[in-house]
Design an enzyme around this catalytic site. Sequence first.
Site, PDB file in Angstrom:
ATOM      1  N   ASP A  58       0.841  -1.202   0.000  1.00  0.00           N
ATOM      2  CA  ASP A  58       0.000   0.000   0.000  1.00  0.00           C
ATOM      3  C   ASP A  58       0.873   1.248   0.000  1.00  0.00           C
ATOM      4  O   ASP A  58       0.375   2.373  -0.062  1.00  0.00           O
ATOM      5  CB  ASP A  58      -1.010  -0.006   1.165  1.00  0.00           C
ATOM      6  CG  ASP A  58      -0.352  -0.082   2.519  1.00  0.00           C
ATOM      7  OD1 ASP A  58       0.885  -0.209   2.594  1.00  0.00           O
ATOM      8  OD2 ASP A  58      -1.079  -0.001   3.548  1.00  0.00           O
ATOM      9  N   SER A  59       2.204   1.043   0.011  1.00  0.00           N
ATOM     10  CA  SER A  59       3.142   2.151  -0.207  1.00  0.00           C
ATOM     11  C   SER A  59       2.874   2.807  -1.558  1.00  0.00           C
ATOM     12  O   SER A  59       3.353   3.918  -1.804  1.00  0.00           O
ATOM     13  CB  SER A  59       4.587   1.649  -0.136  1.00  0.00           C
ATOM     14  OG  SER A  59       4.785   0.551  -1.007  1.00  0.00           O
ATOM     15  N   ASP A  97      -1.119  -6.093  -0.089  1.00  0.00           N
ATOM     16  CA  ASP A  97      -1.414  -5.443   1.190  1.00  0.00           C
ATOM     17  C   ASP A  97      -2.912  -5.206   1.361  1.00  0.00           C
ATOM     18  O   ASP A  97      -3.581  -4.743   0.421  1.00  0.00           O
ATOM     19  CB  ASP A  97      -0.720  -4.066   1.241  1.00  0.00           C
ATOM     20  CG  ASP A  97       0.541  -4.097   2.081  1.00  0.00           C
ATOM     21  OD1 ASP A  97       0.733  -5.044   2.868  1.00  0.00           O
ATOM     22  OD2 ASP A  97       1.343  -3.157   1.944  1.00  0.00           O
ATOM     23  N   LYS A 127      -1.351  -9.282   3.079  1.00  0.00           N
ATOM     24  CA  LYS A 127      -0.544  -8.879   4.226  1.00  0.00           C
ATOM     25  C   LYS A 127      -1.326  -7.859   5.021  1.00  0.00           C
ATOM     26  O   LYS A 127      -1.998  -7.003   4.439  1.00  0.00           O
ATOM     27  CB  LYS A 127       0.792  -8.275   3.771  1.00  0.00           C
ATOM     28  CG  LYS A 127       1.623  -7.691   4.930  1.00  0.00           C
ATOM     29  CD  LYS A 127       3.050  -7.378   4.547  1.00  0.00           C
ATOM     30  CE  LYS A 127       3.248  -6.066   3.859  1.00  0.00           C
ATOM     31  NZ  LYS A 127       2.838  -4.885   4.641  1.00  0.00           N
ATOM     32  N   GLU A 129      -1.087  -5.370   8.845  1.00  0.00           N
ATOM     33  CA  GLU A 129      -0.164  -4.822   9.843  1.00  0.00           C
ATOM     34  C   GLU A 129      -0.699  -4.999  11.252  1.00  0.00           C
ATOM     35  O   GLU A 129      -1.909  -4.874  11.481  1.00  0.00           O
ATOM     36  CB  GLU A 129       0.039  -3.323   9.580  1.00  0.00           C
ATOM     37  CG  GLU A 129       0.626  -3.015   8.214  1.00  0.00           C
ATOM     38  CD  GLU A 129       0.807  -1.519   7.976  1.00  0.00           C
ATOM     39  OE1 GLU A 129       0.531  -0.706   8.892  1.00  0.00           O
ATOM     40  OE2 GLU A 129       1.220  -1.165   6.857  1.00  0.00           O
ATOM     41  N   GLU A 196       9.649  -4.258  10.149  1.00  0.00           N
ATOM     42  CA  GLU A 196      10.034  -2.960   9.584  1.00  0.00           C
ATOM     43  C   GLU A 196      10.610  -2.048  10.652  1.00  0.00           C
ATOM     44  O   GLU A 196      10.021  -1.899  11.740  1.00  0.00           O
ATOM     45  CB  GLU A 196       8.813  -2.304   8.908  1.00  0.00           C
ATOM     46  CG  GLU A 196       9.168  -0.948   8.289  1.00  0.00           C
ATOM     47  CD  GLU A 196       8.146  -0.421   7.298  1.00  0.00           C
ATOM     48  OE1 GLU A 196       7.162  -1.141   7.005  1.00  0.00           O
ATOM     49  OE2 GLU A 196       8.342   0.701   6.810  1.00  0.00           O
TER      50      GLU A 196
HETATM   51  O1  KIV Z   1       3.638  -1.098   1.601  1.00  0.00           O
HETATM   52  C1  KIV Z   1       4.791  -1.560   1.493  1.00  0.00           C
HETATM   53  O2  KIV Z   1       5.492  -1.363   0.492  1.00  0.00           O
HETATM   54  C2  KIV Z   1       5.302  -2.356   2.599  1.00  0.00           C
HETATM   55  C3  KIV Z   1       6.771  -2.629   2.626  1.00  0.00           C
HETATM   56  C4  KIV Z   1       7.499  -1.404   3.038  1.00  0.00           C
HETATM   57  C5  KIV Z   1       7.108  -3.784   3.479  1.00  0.00           C
HETATM   58  O3  KIV Z   1       4.561  -2.753   3.452  1.00  0.00           O
END
Ligand code: KIV
Length: 288
Positions: A58-59, A97, A127, A129, A196
């Site tokens: 989600d980056s 994510d 994924k 968090e 992280e």
């Molecule tokens: O969103 C993302 O790119 C991430 C990585 C930094 C692990 O969660």
Amino acid sequence: MTRTMSVPGGGSGARKVTTFDLVEMKARGEKIVAITAYDALFASLVDAAGVDLILVGDSLASVLCGEETTLSATVEQMTYHGRIVVRGASRAFVVVDMPFLSYQVSVTEAVRNAGNILKGTGAGAVKLEGGFEVVDAVKAIVRAGIPVMGHLGFTPQSVHALGGHRIQGKGDEAAARLVEEALALEAAGVFSIVLELMPTVAARRVTEAASVPTVGIGAGPDCDGQVLVLHDMLGLNEGFAPRFLKRYAELGKAAREAVERYAGEVRAGAYPAAEHGYESAGPEGDGD
Ligand code: KIV
């Protein structure tokens, strides 16, 4: 002219990486190579380079969309980007994510959103968090047959609650809590955990305690694997230079200079040159 994507090494029949392979890699002491991608073109490049896992992070909200944080990412956005990444990946395992608020409100919503992301993308896992607070959601998603990757330490969706981009797990007590959270996630069924922004010693403790592989970013060399944001390690994001980041190329500078050269040549009438034009006589062509 049709523009087909060339996938070097793609379609070679290489078997897709699975969650079982990743867990076995930890047991064999083989490092897991993970990287982000947000589209089919970059996914095909990193897949051909032999990465084991592609994370549709989600980056993308900050890297692609210019947002300050990842909080604005939506299930629709993640599904779209997940789908186009899956198209470009022939061997790597693809993880998408779950965006902010797609799994925190209720376990039912978490399962539905995880399922819709998997159905809409063709990816292998999601994924999410967090530690103890997401254990129930992880259990329910795993029970629905969806592999889950955890994410501990600095968790970007909680950036405001954490007071900014701060290193987590400093000191013995905080590191011990990370170990407890990792074990709780493992018991809930995750197949791997991203670590992280934490001290090397904290990541080592978690990695030694967990049976599932850890994949670090800003967490030192002792994790079972590493992940980087592709655009950052390629130097596309020229202003972003945290200590943990190693740039393997300076593509931002190269792209800017290429466009400057193009602009200069267009303004000077040097591009297009005669060889870039088409003759009126001769066989019909498609523009190649
Ligand atoms: O969103 C993302 O790119 C991430 C990585 C930094 C692990 O969660």
